[in-house]
Design a protein around this motif. Sequence first.
Motif, PDB file in Angstrom:
ATOM      1  N   LEU A  15       0.805  -1.224   0.000  1.00  0.00           N
ATOM      2  CA  LEU A  15       0.000   0.000   0.000  1.00  0.00           C
ATOM      3  C   LEU A  15       0.838   1.274   0.000  1.00  0.00           C
ATOM      4  N   GLU A  16       2.104   1.141   0.346  1.00  0.00           N
ATOM      5  CA  GLU A  16       2.940   2.314   0.589  1.00  0.00           C
ATOM      6  C   GLU A  16       3.016   3.276  -0.601  1.00  0.00           C
ATOM      7  N   PRO A  17       3.242   2.806  -1.824  1.00  0.00           N
ATOM      8  CA  PRO A  17       3.329   3.754  -2.942  1.00  0.00           C
ATOM      9  C   PRO A  17       2.046   4.549  -3.156  1.00  0.00           C
ATOM     10  N   TYR A  18       0.893   3.946  -2.882  1.00  0.00           N
ATOM     11  CA  TYR A  18      -0.368   4.663  -3.072  1.00  0.00           C
ATOM     12  C   TYR A  18      -0.565   5.715  -1.985  1.00  0.00           C
ATOM     13  N   ARG A  19      -0.192   5.377  -0.754  1.00  0.00           N
ATOM     14  CA  ARG A  19      -0.311   6.357   0.321  1.00  0.00           C
ATOM     15  C   ARG A  19       0.612   7.546   0.080  1.00  0.00           C
ATOM     16  N   TYR A  60      -3.074   9.924  -5.693  1.00  0.00           N
ATOM     17  CA  TYR A  60      -4.097   9.004  -5.210  1.00  0.00           C
ATOM     18  C   TYR A  60      -4.765   9.529  -3.940  1.00  0.00           C
ATOM     19  N   HIS A  61      -6.068   9.242  -3.844  1.00  0.00           N
ATOM     20  CA  HIS A  61      -6.784   9.434  -2.586  1.00  0.00           C
ATOM     21  C   HIS A  61      -6.632   8.136  -1.801  1.00  0.00           C
ATOM     22  N   MET A  73      -8.461   3.141  -1.908  1.00  0.00           N
ATOM     23  CA  MET A  73      -7.424   3.819  -2.686  1.00  0.00           C
ATOM     24  C   MET A  73      -7.967   4.092  -4.080  1.00  0.00           C
ATOM     25  N   SER A  74      -7.837   5.329  -4.565  1.00  0.00           N
ATOM     26  CA  SER A  74      -8.322   5.646  -5.903  1.00  0.00           C
ATOM     27  C   SER A  74      -7.524   6.794  -6.494  1.00  0.00           C
ATOM     28  N   ILE A  75      -7.394   6.782  -7.799  1.00  0.00           N
ATOM     29  CA  ILE A  75      -6.721   7.878  -8.495  1.00  0.00           C
ATOM     30  C   ILE A  75      -7.578   9.132  -8.345  1.00  0.00           C
ATOM     31  N   GLY A  76      -6.956  10.253  -8.082  1.00  0.00           N
ATOM     32  CA  GLY A  76      -7.688  11.499  -7.915  1.00  0.00           C
ATOM     33  C   GLY A  76      -8.243  12.013  -9.226  1.00  0.00           C
ATOM     34  N   ASP A  77      -9.273  12.858  -9.145  1.00  0.00           N
ATOM     35  CA  ASP A  77      -9.919  13.374 -10.353  1.00  0.00           C
ATOM     36  C   ASP A  77      -8.942  14.129 -11.242  1.00  0.00           C
ATOM     37  N   ALA A  78      -8.088  14.951 -10.628  1.00  0.00           N
ATOM     38  CA  ALA A  78      -7.157  15.754 -11.418  1.00  0.00           C
ATOM     39  C   ALA A  78      -6.212  14.872 -12.229  1.00  0.00           C
ATOM     40  N   ALA A  79      -5.684  13.832 -11.590  1.00  0.00           N
ATOM     41  CA  ALA A  79      -4.777  12.924 -12.297  1.00  0.00           C
ATOM     42  C   ALA A  79      -5.520  12.097 -13.331  1.00  0.00           C
ATOM     43  N   TYR A  80      -6.778  11.743 -13.027  1.00  0.00           N
ATOM     44  CA  TYR A  80      -7.538  10.890 -13.943  1.00  0.00           C
ATOM     45  C   TYR A  80      -7.818  11.594 -15.264  1.00  0.00           C
ATOM     46  N   ILE A  81      -8.124  12.892 -15.221  1.00  0.00           N
ATOM     47  CA  ILE A  81      -8.451  13.610 -16.457  1.00  0.00           C
ATOM     48  C   ILE A  81      -7.222  14.220 -17.119  1.00  0.00           C
ATOM     49  N   ARG A  96      -1.692   3.717 -17.363  1.00  0.00           N
ATOM     50  CA  ARG A  96      -1.458   2.531 -16.538  1.00  0.00           C
ATOM     51  C   ARG A  96      -1.647   2.817 -15.051  1.00  0.00           C
ATOM     52  N   ASP A  97      -1.502   4.095 -14.641  1.00  0.00           N
ATOM     53  CA  ASP A  97      -1.587   4.432 -13.220  1.00  0.00           C
ATOM     54  C   ASP A  97      -2.968   4.898 -12.793  1.00  0.00           C
ATOM     55  N   LYS A  98      -3.929   4.915 -13.711  1.00  0.00           N
ATOM     56  CA  LYS A  98      -5.271   5.379 -13.378  1.00  0.00           C
ATOM     57  C   LYS A  98      -6.099   4.189 -12.863  1.00  0.00           C
ATOM     58  N   VAL A  99      -5.809   3.831 -11.625  1.00  0.00           N
ATOM     59  CA  VAL A  99      -6.406   2.633 -11.027  1.00  0.00           C
ATOM     60  C   VAL A  99      -7.011   2.962  -9.661  1.00  0.00           C
ATOM     61  N   SER A 100      -7.907   2.087  -9.218  1.00  0.00           N
ATOM     62  CA  SER A 100      -8.556   2.234  -7.914  1.00  0.00           C
ATOM     63  C   SER A 100      -8.835   0.855  -7.333  1.00  0.00           C
TER      64      SER A 100
END
Length: 418
Positions: free
Chosen positions: A133-137, A142-143, A153-161, A168-172
């Motif tokens: 979990l460490e890289p996501y925190r 990521y939120h 854990m989820s990709i934030g809106d700003a990064a997603y758009i 590849r990093d737009k994951v939740s």
Amino acid sequence: MTELTPDALMKVVSDRYLQSGDFNGLHLHTNVQTSVVDVAKGLVADGKLQVMVAEVDYPNPHIRPWPSRRTIESQLESLDELAKPGYGVVLYPTPLAMRGVRVPARLKGSPFGAAMAKGRGSLELAYFSFDVLEPYRNDPRYHFRYWDFGVDMSIGDAAYIDEAEPERDKVSLSHVGFAYDLSGYDRGDRMTPIIRRVAAFYGDLAKLTPEHQQRWQSYQVNDTDLEPHPAWWMTQMGHWADGIGPFDHLFVELENLNSLWTGAFGVSLFNLTDRPQEFGWILRPSQREWDEFIVQLDKILSDNIRHDGLDAAGVPRKDKNDQSLGTLTRLAVFLEGRGIAPAVAKDILQPLREVRQARQKPAHTLRTNITDRTFVHRQIALLEDLNDVLMELARWMATHPKNRTWKAELDPGAYYRM
């Protein structure tokens, strides 16, 4: 579908399973021909097909959560009942049947997607070392939110758009729980280790991008004796958890003390009682993680006490030598001024003082970032001590004449230590 051979029916079921986006089974309606049912029964008896029935196996039969928990005889009875009115059944290929089937090209480089293609259930669990979990925190894209029994854990809106961010990093992952290896644990000895693991569903992991599936796989552990935290598992199965965890308990007690202090003196004792999203279990048993946790904890406790709240209770800000008093010392003065013996007041506040002292150590010394598995146990034990102290203070404050009719809006009820 008429006069199918076993191989032909098996191909229809496996093609449906592999070509659907969510590994769905083949729905057999109640008006299906008897000959098809007979072929299906033979494949079930051979261990190549599994029968799913709504409410019997799982509320949604179009999701295969795990290998059937019913006997083959019971599954055959479900096929016999297709002659009766009802929704029907859903057929799934078993891992035995999928053994020689080629995994679709779209799942290349996706280990958890490939596992699903080979017959894993959507709600079967894979376990991982906690530092997965460490890289996501630590990644601001990521939120990351802690719960006592799991994380979201989820990709934030700003990064997603943001088109500049790699797809590849737009994951939740929204259903991540904890599990524990207690083989070396002794509750009475805080120096014994507790190993915390991460639990995630194969169906959720299969939806990650190939790159993130491979990263998670590199942290996977094969502990056969692990089970998910019971409170987390209850919520995943659609039930209310039967207790809260130690972090939620801590903030319940802060809320209760604020309510009691306001009832007695007209103002609250603590500035904030909302849990910070990043406040939770240490992700790895390291000195740096421990020190960061202690800093956060002290901010939530000693730094969070309002001098104005103590003023309202008539507690002096300075001692007899005109030296300013810290919040914990003022709280001790308050207790002693209300008839609590100094030794008892010291014992009550000792866990809070230990946190304050532990925070000062990294502030004044250079620390080596060592690994120490006992940090996990020590964190659990420290939270238990603090919750006991806060509960005791709340019980005592509830005896104040102005709080005689007070009832807790928040009751921790049953709670888990870990």
